[in-house]
Design an enzyme around this catalytic site. Structure first.
Site, PDB file in Angstrom:
ATOM      1  N   ASP A 197      31.894  29.415  45.152  1.00 60.83           N
ATOM      2  CA  ASP A 197      32.173  28.940  43.798  1.00 60.83           C
ATOM      3  C   ASP A 197      32.892  27.596  43.787  1.00 60.83           C
ATOM      4  OD1 ASP A 197      34.567  29.926  44.820  1.00 60.83           O
ATOM      5  OD2 ASP A 197      34.649  31.621  43.453  1.00 60.83           O
TER       6      ASP A 197
ATOM      7  N   ASN B  40      41.627  41.423  39.160  1.00 57.15           N
ATOM      8  CA  ASN B  40      40.772  42.122  38.185  1.00 57.15           C
ATOM      9  C   ASN B  40      39.458  42.584  38.822  1.00 57.15           C
ATOM     10  OD1 ASN B  40      39.366  39.757  38.500  1.00 57.15           O
ATOM     11  ND2 ASN B  40      39.596  39.040  36.393  1.00 57.15           N
TER      12      ASN B  40
ATOM     13  N   GLU C 162      33.660  37.638  36.950  1.00 59.15           N
ATOM     14  CA  GLU C 162      34.727  38.370  36.275  1.00 59.15           C
ATOM     15  C   GLU C 162      34.191  39.721  35.765  1.00 59.15           C
ATOM     16  OE1 GLU C 162      37.514  37.158  36.795  1.00 59.15           O
ATOM     17  OE2 GLU C 162      37.863  35.142  36.029  1.00 59.15           O
TER      18      GLU C 162
END
Ligand code: PGA
Length: 239
Positions: A66, A134, A141
Site C-alpha cells: 500500500d 481494527n 479496513e
C-alpha cells in the site's frame, strides 16, 4: 495456519529464513512487502543476511501492499521512502524491480493495474503482512469485500489515529491510501503474518479464532492454504 510464538528477535530470524530458502530455490521470486513498525526486525535481519552473502535479492521482484494517497515517494512518511530506507537501500535488489503503489493522481482504475502488474510478474510467491488494531491487512479496513483488488481506500479514524505518531500533526496524516485488495493478498502462494505486542493480542485472537468476516479483514487468512503466523508472547497472550 501454522502458528509460531517466540521473542521478536527470534521471530525475525525464523521469518528471514523463509526468504533465504525461497530465494535459494527461486532466485527470481516475487515478494510482497509491508510497512509499519512490525516488519523492521525482519528487514534488519534480511539486510544482515544479504550483507553476509547468505541471501541475494538480485533477481527478485517486490510489490508493496500500500501507499498513502497524496504523498510523493520522496516524502519521508511515504511507504516508498520507508521501503528504500529500511530495506531496498540495504540489499542487492535492483530498484527498478521494486514496486510500491503510486499515491499521486490515483484512481480505482489505475489502482487495478497493480494487480495486472503482479500477475504479469508471475504472481506473489511470499506476501508479508502485519495487522492493524481494527484487523486491517494492507489498508483493507473493516467491511472491505473479500473479492477486492487494488483500490483507493478511505482510512478509518482508528488507522489515522494510529499513524498520527509519524506525522507532525494529526491533520497531516493522509485520509486516503491505495491498497492491494483482499483478493490480491489471498492470491499470494504463501503468506507470512507478523504481530508483536500486547496491544495486538485481542485482534490476533479474533483473526485466528473468530468468525471469518469482512468486519475483521485478517480473518480471511483462515481460508488461505499456506499462512505462517509469527507472534510474540504478548500478542499470543489471549490465545
Ligand atoms: P504496525 O502497523 O506494524 O506499525 O503496528 C501494522 C498495520 O497497521 O498493518
Amino acid at each position: 495456519m501454522k502458528i509460531i510464538v517466540d521473542t521478536p528477535e527470534k521471530l525475525a530470524q525464523l521469518a528471514a529464513q523463509r526468504y533465504v530458502e525461497l530465494l535459494k530455490n527461486k532466485p527470481n521470486a516475487v515478494l510482497g512487502y509491508a510497512t509499519g513498525s512490525t516488519p523492521l526486525g525482519l528487514y534488519g535481519e534480511l539486510a544482515r543476511l544479504n550483507a553476509a552473502g547468505e541471501v541475494s535479492f538480485a533477481e527478485a521482484t517486490t510489490f508493496n501492499l500500500d501507499e498513502y494517497v497524496g504523498l510523493e515517494g520522496t516524502h519521508d512518511q511515504s511507504y516508498r521512502y520507508f521501503m528504500n530506507k529500511n530495506l531496498f537501500d540495504k540489499i542487492d535488489i535492483k530498484k527498478e524491480n521494486t514496486n510500491v503503489p503510486c499515491g499521486i493522481d490515483m484512481t480505482n482504475e489505475k489502482a487495478a493495474q497493480y494487480d495486472k502488474a503482479i500477475e504479469a510478474a508471475g504472481g506473489i510467491d511470499l506476501q508479508l503482512l502485519g495487522i492493524g488494531h481494527n484487523g486491517h491487512i494492507g489498508f483493507n479496513e473493516p467491511g472491505t469485500p473479500f473479492g477486492s483488488v487494488t483500490h483507493v481506500v478511505d482510512l478509518t479514524e482508528s488507522t489515522i489515529n494510529a499513524n498520527a505518531r509519524f506525522f507532525e500533526s494529526i491533520n497531516d496524516v493522509p485520509t486516503q491510501a491505495v491498497s492491494m485488495g483482499i483478493k490480491t493478498v489471498m492470491n499470494a502462494r504463501s503468506i507470512i503474518f507478523i504481530a508483536l505486542g500486547a496491544d495486538k493480542a485481542e485482534i490476533v485472537k479474533k483473526m485466528i479464532c473468530g468468525e471469518v468476516t469482512p468486519e475483521v479483514p485478517a480473518s480471511v487468512l483462515q481460508l488461505h492454504p499456506d499462512v505462517e503466523v509469527y507472534i510474540d508472547h504478548a500478542a499470543a497472550s489471549l490465545l
